[in-house]
Design an enzyme around this catalytic site. Structure first.
Site, PDB file in Angstrom:
ATOM      1  N   LYS A 150      47.399  40.203  39.056  1.00 54.34           N
ATOM      2  CA  LYS A 150      46.787  40.940  38.343  1.00 54.34           C
ATOM      3  C   LYS A 150      46.301  40.344  36.973  1.00 54.34           C
ATOM      4  CE  LYS A 150      41.601  43.043  39.313  1.00 54.34           C
ATOM      5  NZ  LYS A 150      41.155  44.048  39.550  1.00 54.34           N
TER       6      LYS A 150
ATOM      7  N   LYS B 171      31.524  43.874  36.249  1.00 54.43           N
ATOM      8  CA  LYS B 171      32.848  43.798  35.523  1.00 54.43           C
ATOM      9  C   LYS B 171      33.799  42.722  36.572  1.00 54.43           C
ATOM     10  CE  LYS B 171      33.430  48.465  36.064  1.00 54.43           C
ATOM     11  NZ  LYS B 171      34.535  49.681  35.831  1.00 54.43           N
TER      12      LYS B 171
ATOM     13  N   LEU C 170      35.411  39.501  57.738  1.00 53.42           N
ATOM     14  CA  LEU C 170      36.441  41.101  58.120  1.00 53.42           C
ATOM     15  C   LEU C 170      37.411  40.731  59.829  1.00 53.42           C
ATOM     16  CD1 LEU C 170      33.599  43.688  56.831  1.00 53.42           C
ATOM     17  CD2 LEU C 170      35.330  42.308  55.638  1.00 53.42           C
TER      18      LEU C 170
END
Length: 404
Positions: A102, A169, A197
């Site tokens: 990241k 964000k 999921l």
């Protein structure tokens, strides 16, 4: 609306001299959509093809889809079949995205893909399909590309569904610091499909459960009760709603998303630094980055919540029976309540970094019972050490299978 005023009450001239200074004041309305969209990859479902794009966009629609590597392995054929069936002119950019990757290099990879595809600035939103790390990376790339390019989020993990996929964000890590570089750039639209999921492993489902538990502890006692009664089944059945569990799945996910958006809506740009959704995020950034790749984000958040629950109990904010219920729910969800890094030196550094992040004050949310929170500014090293000792004792007592 924008207003322009000279820095003088006398108009354009002051004592016969022209004004050399102005104040510009403007407000930009922000609106974005978050919604549950079952079977988002079904070619009969138009939601993904039209998400985030103006009605008068180009024909055929053009889309760059940034898809996380594991998601591409599991769903790549369906993603491409959807593009063909809906008549899209599309390109799939596959990106490996996890906490250690990241970084700005990942952002540059997305920017290069945008350049190659020739993204139009306003009418061709980038589509991000993956977990929270990928959504953050693509969001940051889009916020920087031509200073603002729209994008659509399709979260494929539980933590993406209830947390990373619904706010404003974006961010990447820098050095040893989590999300140190970032922007506020909400996706135009977020499509939530719990069907993803079904292919998530148990640990990553538990990871997302930590963010749901956060909302339960600081503002939704009823949600806590649902997790207490059904949390193990929800994880075990991967939120797929079998054997009468469907209403519980809808309520748990709906409450978690609604609660998060309710808290974010009035403070998207974090002008107010006392945020109850920061619960679980005071010590966890340091713990998570120090432990990489051992701890997942939600696991670090749970450690943080366990620590602050123990502190709250010692201050009389949480009764002993409530503290035990909270820790037992964490354990039942497969989350750790203690880790070897929960020691005074590391926790002290974590608190110091949080104080810098919160502009010089702790602004530390603590649970007040179950379903409410208060802010404090006076947590001491002694309290942290005592809380860590209590959690280590609980860990030893219960044989809790966390990450030691």
């Amino acid at each position: 609306m924008t207003t322009l005023a000279p820095r003088s009450s006398h108009g354009l001239f002051t004592s016969g001299e022209p004004v050399r200074s102005w104040t510009v004041s403007t407000a930009k309305p922000v609106s974005y959509e978050v919604g549950f969209t079952p079977d988002v990859l079904d070619p009969r479902n138009p939601a993904l093809a039209g998400a985030g794009a103006p009605a008068d966009g180009p024909a055929p629609p053009r889309r760059l889809l940034v898809v996380e590597t594991t998601v591409d392995e599991l769903y790549g054929d369906r993603v491409r079949a959807y593009g063909v069936a809906r008549g899209l002119e599309y390109k799939v950019h596959v990106l490996t995205a996890h906490e250690r990757l990241k970084t700005m290099d990942a952002v540059f990879s997305v920017v290069e893909a945008m350049d190659r595809f020739g993204i139009a600035r306003r009418s061709e939103p980038v589509v991000a399909v993956g977990g929270g790390v990928l959504l953050d990376v693509v969001g940051l790339a889009c916020s920087l590309y031509r200073r603002s390019t729209p994008f659509v989020r399709v979260p494929t993990t539980l933590i993406g569904l209830v947390d990373a996929g619904v706010g404003a964000k974006t961010g990447v890590n820098f050095g040893p610091h989590k999300n140190r570089l970032g922007t506020y750039h909400p996706a135009t639209q977020t499509l939530l499909d719990p069907r993803f999921l079904a292919t998530l492993d148990r640990r990553h489902l538990s990871n997302g459960m930590a963010e749901i538990l956060k909302m339960a502890l600081i503002k939704d006692r009823e949600l806590f009760g649902l997790l207490e009664r059904h949390g193990g089944r929800l994880v075990g059945e991967r939120f797929q709603g079998g054997r009468g569990l469907a209403p519980v799945v809808r309520e748990v996910l709906g409450r978690a998303v609604h609660g998060m958006l309710e808290e974010l809506q009035g403070n998207l740009w974090e002008s107010e630094l006392e945020r109850v959704v920061d619960y679980g995020h005071s010590f966890s950034p340091t713990l998570e980055m120090r432990a990489l790749p051992e701890l997942l984000h939600g696991e670090a958040v749970c450690l943080d919540m366990a620590l602050t629950t123990a502190i709250a109990e010692r201050r009389g904010l949480v009764r002993p029976v409530e503290r035990r219920r909270i820790l037992d729910v964490m354990r039942g969800l497969g989350l750790p309540v203690w880790h070897r890094l929960c020691e005074p030196g590391v926790l002290g550094e974590a608190l110091a970094d949080t104080v810098r992040h919160r502009d010089g004050s702790q602004r530390l949310p603590l649970p007040a019972g179950i379903g409410d929170a208060v802010f404090v500014d006076d947590v001491t090293p002694g309290e942290l050490a005592h809380a860590a000792r209590r959690l280590r004792a609980y860990h030893a007592e219960t044989g809790e299978a966390g990450h030691a």
